[in-house]
Scaffold this active site. Sequence first.
Site, PDB file in Angstrom:
ATOM      1  N   GLY A   1       0.831  -1.198   0.000  1.00  0.00           N
ATOM      2  CA  GLY A   1       0.000   0.000   0.000  1.00  0.00           C
ATOM      3  C   GLY A   1       0.860   1.239   0.000  1.00  0.00           C
TER       4      GLY A   1
ATOM      5  N   HIS B   1      -2.222   6.964   7.495  1.00  0.00           N
ATOM      6  CA  HIS B   1      -1.286   7.908   6.867  1.00  0.00           C
ATOM      7  C   HIS B   1      -1.981   9.222   6.504  1.00  0.00           C
ATOM      8  CE1 HIS B   1       2.613   5.994   6.346  1.00  0.00           C
ATOM      9  NE2 HIS B   1       2.077   4.896   5.844  1.00  0.00           N
TER      10      HIS B   1
ATOM     11  N   GLN C   1       2.967   9.959   1.405  1.00  0.00           N
ATOM     12  CA  GLN C   1       4.271   9.291   1.314  1.00  0.00           C
ATOM     13  C   GLN C   1       5.041   9.681   0.055  1.00  0.00           C
ATOM     14  OE1 GLN C   1       2.497   5.233   2.299  1.00  0.00           O
ATOM     15  NE2 GLN C   1       4.529   5.085   3.219  1.00  0.00           N
TER      16      GLN C   1
ATOM     17  N   HIS D   1      -3.889   0.885   7.832  1.00  0.00           N
ATOM     18  CA  HIS D   1      -2.553   1.496   7.838  1.00  0.00           C
ATOM     19  C   HIS D   1      -2.511   2.709   6.907  1.00  0.00           C
ATOM     20  CE1 HIS D   1       2.023   1.038   7.768  1.00  0.00           C
ATOM     21  NE2 HIS D   1       1.795   1.846   6.750  1.00  0.00           N
ATOM     22  N   GLU D   2      -3.068   2.541   5.695  1.00  0.00           N
ATOM     23  CA  GLU D   2      -3.010   3.643   4.714  1.00  0.00           C
ATOM     24  C   GLU D   2      -3.929   4.790   5.118  1.00  0.00           C
ATOM     25  OE1 GLU D   2      -0.536   3.447   2.849  1.00  0.00           O
ATOM     26  OE2 GLU D   2      -0.231   1.309   3.159  1.00  0.00           O
TER      27      GLU D   2
ATOM     28  N   CYS E   1       6.218  -0.564   6.687  1.00  0.00           N
ATOM     29  CA  CYS E   1       5.808   0.668   6.015  1.00  0.00           C
ATOM     30  C   CYS E   1       6.945   1.095   5.097  1.00  0.00           C
ATOM     31  CB  CYS E   1       5.536   1.749   7.066  1.00  0.00           C
ATOM     32  SG  CYS E   1       5.071   3.345   6.372  1.00  0.00           S
ATOM     33  N   LEU E   2       6.616   1.509   3.896  1.00  0.00           N
ATOM     34  CA  LEU E   2       7.655   1.921   2.947  1.00  0.00           C
ATOM     35  C   LEU E   2       8.407   3.159   3.433  1.00  0.00           C
ATOM     36  CD1 LEU E   2       5.810   1.310  -0.452  1.00  0.00           C
ATOM     37  CD2 LEU E   2       7.646  -0.062   0.575  1.00  0.00           C
TER      38      LEU E   2
HETATM   39 NI    NI Z   1       2.992   3.065   5.599  1.00  0.00          NI
END
Ligand code: NI
Length: 145
Positions: A46, A134, A51, A130-131, A88-89
Amino acid sequence: MSIKPIRLFGDPVLRTSADPVTDFDAELRKLVQDLTDTMMDAPGLGLAAPQIGVGLRVFTYYVDDVLGHLINPSLDLSAEREEDDEGCLSFPGLAYPVNRAFGVVAKGFDMHGEPVTVEGTSQLARCIQHETDHLDGVLFIDRLD
Ligand code: NI
């Protein structure tokens, strides 16, 4: 194909609440494409617009071979919960167990402004939560016990 640099923990954009999308225009469709390309290249499950430095309520996901996106999401969470490893990226190489709702019903819009509902359990539900976090400037490390 347009791959954007992924913002890392410490970048203030990750702590900033994103704005609702109001214009479902070509620029928005380009944003969804950029998010998709960047997520698939990473690769990740995701990716949320903040991000890549864009303060809009948009994310993409790729879970269980299903690719999608959601705009201006609102979530209904199940009472049942599940703990599983999460990464998480924006935190390369880190993964911790996070307790989340097991199921989610997410309502929002697609890039054309059509209402959509995404229902998921386990990994998809985890990803959607999670997204969506963000978009509120919340990071998975905030969810650790
Ligand atoms: Ni993330």
